[in-house]
Design an enzyme around this catalytic site. Structure first.
Site, PDB file in Angstrom:
ATOM      1  N   ASP A  53       0.766  -1.703   0.067  1.00 14.25           N
ATOM      2  CA  ASP A  53      -0.022   0.185  -0.081  1.00 14.25           C
ATOM      3  C   ASP A  53       0.233   1.085  -0.224  1.00 14.25           C
ATOM      4  O   ASP A  53       2.166   0.949   0.420  1.00 14.25           O
ATOM      5  CB  ASP A  53      -0.839   0.097   0.955  1.00 14.25           C
ATOM      6  CG  ASP A  53      -0.066   0.252   2.157  1.00 14.25           C
ATOM      7  OD1 ASP A  53       0.698  -0.760   2.764  1.00 14.25           O
ATOM      8  OD2 ASP A  53      -0.886   0.623   3.243  1.00 14.25           O
ATOM      9  N   GLU A  85      -0.100  -1.196   5.207  1.00 16.80           N
ATOM     10  CA  GLU A  85       0.866  -0.544   6.715  1.00 16.80           C
ATOM     11  C   GLU A  85       1.034   0.830   7.089  1.00 16.80           C
ATOM     12  O   GLU A  85       1.466   1.117   7.947  1.00 16.80           O
ATOM     13  CB  GLU A  85       2.345  -1.769   5.632  1.00 16.80           C
ATOM     14  CG  GLU A  85       3.434  -0.476   7.017  1.00 16.80           C
ATOM     15  CD  GLU A  85       4.079   0.793   6.675  1.00 16.80           C
ATOM     16  OE1 GLU A  85       5.409   0.903   8.169  1.00 16.80           O
ATOM     17  OE2 GLU A  85       3.894   1.000   6.027  1.00 16.80           O
ATOM     18  N   GLU A  86       0.267   1.237   6.499  1.00 13.66           N
ATOM     19  CA  GLU A  86       0.784   2.977   6.082  1.00 13.66           C
ATOM     20  C   GLU A  86      -0.923   3.428   6.780  1.00 13.66           C
ATOM     21  O   GLU A  86      -1.104   4.759   7.429  1.00 13.66           O
ATOM     22  CB  GLU A  86       0.316   3.610   5.053  1.00 13.66           C
ATOM     23  CG  GLU A  86       1.773   3.854   3.905  1.00 13.66           C
ATOM     24  CD  GLU A  86       3.100   3.987   4.461  1.00 13.66           C
ATOM     25  OE1 GLU A  86       2.608   4.601   5.532  1.00 13.66           O
ATOM     26  OE2 GLU A  86       3.833   3.587   3.726  1.00 13.66           O
ATOM     27  N   HIS A 117       6.747   9.633   1.596  1.00  9.84           N
ATOM     28  CA  HIS A 117       4.952  10.760   1.670  1.00  9.84           C
ATOM     29  C   HIS A 117       5.164  11.668   0.964  1.00  9.84           C
ATOM     30  O   HIS A 117       4.296  12.669   0.930  1.00  9.84           O
ATOM     31  CB  HIS A 117       4.563  10.693   2.968  1.00  9.84           C
ATOM     32  CG  HIS A 117       3.859   9.117   3.543  1.00  9.84           C
ATOM     33  ND1 HIS A 117       4.052   9.046   5.443  1.00  9.84           N
ATOM     34  CD2 HIS A 117       4.637   7.758   3.376  1.00  9.84           C
ATOM     35  CE1 HIS A 117       4.048   7.793   5.617  1.00  9.84           C
ATOM     36  NE2 HIS A 117       4.612   6.635   4.055  1.00  9.84           N
TER      37      HIS A 117
END
Length: 356
Positions: free
Chosen positions: A75, A129-130, A332
């Site tokens: 992800d 995971e995020e 990010h």
């Protein structure tokens, strides 16, 4: 749709990185990328493949003396005008290029092109995971498929810019609350101002001296910071409650419970509530596979100063390290990118290690 992860793409981890980035997979929307990964693992022929939700596991069963895990999350954070991928000179730009589809590309490339490694290898491509821990694919696997995680050593292919980052710090978030008594601001002497009382909380933070801890040659720097303040009712009301949210990053020589107790000591006399917590992970440099991995990489490990899923492996007694292409400071970011040379170097290093 046709699977873009074709045989021609799988043999080149750079092209594979671009292909993975171009499959949109924001957290909770990983079905398409998981389908593509499952398909190519099943077609490889030399792997046992299983799936849980949008987490895909492929493993060799060659009867080797040791088993190692290569893991990466599928992800990404939400797209920010940085999708699909683009190439400028030696850089691939796009959401997830650094965190961590370039690492996933290396693992998937090895899974499909290295049928006879020196170790038995479990490849884990996991979801979510995020976002909140309850959705994390590794957590779900640990809860319901723990046999997938049996190994002597694990590498998490998070971005480290080609440096081995050992273990990780733990993290605790807490609310430190102050209380008072409401009153009209025109008659403030009848009340007690909870926001003013928070000044002592901030003074303790300002005077706090964080530890620096060296474990197995890896130096972890702790930190305790206020990250948010909430308080106030209206422009003419003395507030009766205020909360200061604090975050502690602690070295892995402390347990979670010890970290909680440390916060209570720092803020003795205040109402403190732990709202989120995760343990750290010790470096784990003494495992045989870990030493052989470090020899293959050829650099001394550094401490991982953030928290990563290596802590989940450590909680199961599996030494684990972070190693992957990409600059973690770009994760990010709208201009997230990865160097093509880093992808090729990482793939060559891991191939050299796994091939023995």
């Amino acid at each position: 749709m046709a699977n873009p992860l074709t045989p021609d793409v799988l043999v080149d981890p750079v092209e594979l990185t671009r292909a993975l980035v171009d499959i949109e997979s924001v957290s909770r929307d990983e079905k398409v990328i998981a389908d593509c990964v499952e398909d190519v693992l099943r077609r490889a022929g030399h792997l046992t493949v299983e799936r849980l939700g949008h987490t895909v596991m492929g493993r060799t069963d060659l009867g080797r003396a040791q088993r190692v895990i290569l893991a990466g999350h599928l992800d990404t954070v939400p797209i920010n005008d940085n999708w699909p991928s683009t190439v400028v000179d030696d850089l691939i730009y796009g959401c997830g290029t650094s965190d961590m589809k370039s690492g996933v590309a290396i693992a998937l490339h090895l899974a499909t092109t290295l049928p006879d490694p020196a170790y038995d290898v479990t490849y884990l491509f996991y979801e979510a995971e995020e976002i909140e821990s309850e959705f994390n694919g590794l957590k779900l696997v640990a809860d319901s498929r723990p046999e997938w995680l049996r190994a002597e050593f694990a590498v998490l292919l998070e971005p480290t810019y080609g440096v081995v980052e050992a273990g990780c710090q733990g993290t605790v978030s807490a609310l430190v609350r102050t209380h008072g008594r409401r009153a009209h601001t025109a008659r403030a002497w009848r009340g007690e101002n909870a926001i003013h009382a928070a000044g002592e909380v901030l003074r303790r933070l300002e005077g706090y001296h964080p530890r620096t801890v060296t474990i197995d040659g890896c130096t972890y720097r702790e930190g305790l910071n206020a990250v948010r303040i909430n308080g106030g009712i209206a422009g003419n009301v003395v507030p009766d409650e205020c909360s200061v949210e604090v975050n502690l990053r602690f070295a892995p020589d402390r347990s979670e419970q010890q970290a909680h107790e440390h916060l209570r000591e720092v803020f003795q006399g205040f109402d403190l509530e732990i709202v989120d917590s995760a343990p750290g992970a010790l470096p784990g440099l003494n495992a045989t596979a870990a030493r052989e991995f470090l020899t293959a990489v050829g650099v001394e490990p550094a401490a991982k100063l953030g928290w990563t899923d290596v802590a989940r492996f450590a909680a199961l007694g599996i030494p684990a390290m972070n190693y992957g292409p990409g600059d973690p400071s770009l994760a990010h970011a709208p201009d997230e990118h990865v160097e093509i040379g880093q992808i090729r170097d990482g793939a060559a290093t891991l191939h050299r290690w796994l091939a023995g």
